[in-house]
Write an enzyme that holds these catalytic residues in place. Sequence first.
Site, PDB file in Angstrom:
ATOM      1  N   GLY A 183      40.600  25.593  54.157  1.00 48.03           N
ATOM      2  CA  GLY A 183      39.816  25.434  52.940  1.00 48.03           C
ATOM      3  C   GLY A 183      40.362  26.340  51.858  1.00 48.03           C
ATOM      4  O   GLY A 183      41.176  27.234  52.113  1.00 48.03           O
ATOM      5  N   GLN A 214      40.562  31.199  44.128  1.00 43.89           N
ATOM      6  CA  GLN A 214      41.803  31.548  44.810  1.00 43.89           C
ATOM      7  C   GLN A 214      43.049  31.045  44.067  1.00 43.89           C
ATOM      8  O   GLN A 214      44.153  31.490  44.351  1.00 43.89           O
ATOM      9  CB  GLN A 214      41.803  31.021  46.242  1.00 43.89           C
ATOM     10  CG  GLN A 214      40.796  31.734  47.124  1.00 43.89           C
ATOM     11  CD  GLN A 214      40.825  31.186  48.513  1.00 43.89           C
ATOM     12  OE1 GLN A 214      40.177  30.184  48.816  1.00 43.89           O
ATOM     13  NE2 GLN A 214      41.592  31.834  49.378  1.00 43.89           N
ATOM     14  N   CYS A 230      42.388  34.602  55.769  1.00 46.50           N
ATOM     15  CA  CYS A 230      42.135  34.140  54.408  1.00 46.50           C
ATOM     16  C   CYS A 230      43.451  34.067  53.641  1.00 46.50           C
ATOM     17  O   CYS A 230      44.261  35.000  53.711  1.00 46.50           O
ATOM     18  CB  CYS A 230      41.170  35.098  53.712  1.00 46.50           C
ATOM     19  SG  CYS A 230      40.779  34.630  52.025  1.00 46.50           S
ATOM     20  N   LEU A 231      43.641  32.992  52.900  1.00 47.45           N
ATOM     21  CA  LEU A 231      44.849  32.837  52.098  1.00 47.45           C
ATOM     22  C   LEU A 231      44.978  33.939  51.049  1.00 47.45           C
ATOM     23  O   LEU A 231      46.091  34.300  50.669  1.00 47.45           O
ATOM     24  CB  LEU A 231      44.862  31.464  51.414  1.00 47.45           C
ATOM     25  CG  LEU A 231      44.873  30.246  52.344  1.00 47.45           C
ATOM     26  CD1 LEU A 231      44.734  28.956  51.533  1.00 47.45           C
ATOM     27  CD2 LEU A 231      46.120  30.218  53.200  1.00 47.45           C
ATOM     28  N   HIS A 258      32.718  30.405  54.687  1.00 49.09           N
ATOM     29  CA  HIS A 258      33.829  31.220  54.181  1.00 49.09           C
ATOM     30  C   HIS A 258      34.168  30.821  52.741  1.00 49.09           C
ATOM     31  O   HIS A 258      34.296  31.683  51.870  1.00 49.09           O
ATOM     32  CB  HIS A 258      35.051  31.029  55.096  1.00 49.09           C
ATOM     33  CG  HIS A 258      36.268  31.776  54.669  1.00 49.09           C
ATOM     34  ND1 HIS A 258      36.726  32.883  55.356  1.00 49.09           N
ATOM     35  CD2 HIS A 258      37.134  31.587  53.638  1.00 49.09           C
ATOM     36  CE1 HIS A 258      37.824  33.329  54.753  1.00 49.09           C
ATOM     37  NE2 HIS A 258      38.093  32.558  53.714  1.00 49.09           N
ATOM     38  N   GLU A 259      34.288  29.522  52.484  1.00 52.02           N
ATOM     39  CA  GLU A 259      34.650  29.062  51.137  1.00 52.02           C
ATOM     40  C   GLU A 259      33.511  29.303  50.142  1.00 52.02           C
ATOM     41  O   GLU A 259      33.756  29.640  48.984  1.00 52.02           O
ATOM     42  CB  GLU A 259      35.075  27.594  51.161  1.00 52.02           C
ATOM     43  CG  GLU A 259      36.289  27.314  52.020  1.00 52.02           C
ATOM     44  CD  GLU A 259      37.478  28.228  51.775  1.00 52.02           C
ATOM     45  OE1 GLU A 259      37.687  28.687  50.637  1.00 52.02           O
ATOM     46  OE2 GLU A 259      38.225  28.499  52.742  1.00 52.02           O
ATOM     47  N   HIS A 295      33.657  32.744  48.892  1.00 48.41           N
ATOM     48  CA  HIS A 295      34.641  32.929  47.810  1.00 48.41           C
ATOM     49  C   HIS A 295      34.033  32.689  46.432  1.00 48.41           C
ATOM     50  O   HIS A 295      34.261  33.469  45.510  1.00 48.41           O
ATOM     51  CB  HIS A 295      35.840  31.988  47.984  1.00 48.41           C
ATOM     52  CG  HIS A 295      36.919  32.544  48.844  1.00 48.41           C
ATOM     53  ND1 HIS A 295      37.611  33.690  48.543  1.00 48.41           N
ATOM     54  CD2 HIS A 295      37.435  32.094  50.015  1.00 48.41           C
ATOM     55  CE1 HIS A 295      38.501  33.915  49.482  1.00 48.41           C
ATOM     56  NE2 HIS A 295      38.412  32.969  50.401  1.00 48.41           N
TER      57      HIS A 295
END
Length: 145
Positions: A46, A51, A89-90, A131-132, A135
């Site tokens: 995701g 991000q 995480c990216l 998680h998303e 963000h």
Amino acid sequence: MIRPIIHSPNKILSTPSSMVENPLSPSIKTLIEDMKDTVISENGFGIAAPQIGHHLRVIVINYRKDLYAIINPEITWTSKGKSFLEEGCLSVPDVFVKVERPKEVIITGINEKGEKIEMKAKDMLAKILQHETDHINGILISDYL
């Protein structure tokens, strides 16, 4: 278009995002397409708009051959049962954090067609959605340390 991922500690990642006023606008459609391209290129589950540098409440999920966006997502219910998952995480490369989250959630929002949606998710998909959503609320996995 594949966009560069913003890495921590960038202030955009720790600031809550703004609601999308016009979910069907050309700029939102382009943002979603760019997010899809980017999450696929990074092999992520995701991605959230902050991000890639946009302070908007948009997430894209890439899980089990499903690729879709949720605009203005809101988790409206969480199960009492919880479990731990070591999350990456990216935006926080090479860091993995064991995060305890509810096993099941209900999330509402708007799909890419501009329709209101409500979705129940469990296990891994529930973790990805949480998680998303973190963000767009300015929360990173490193905040769980």
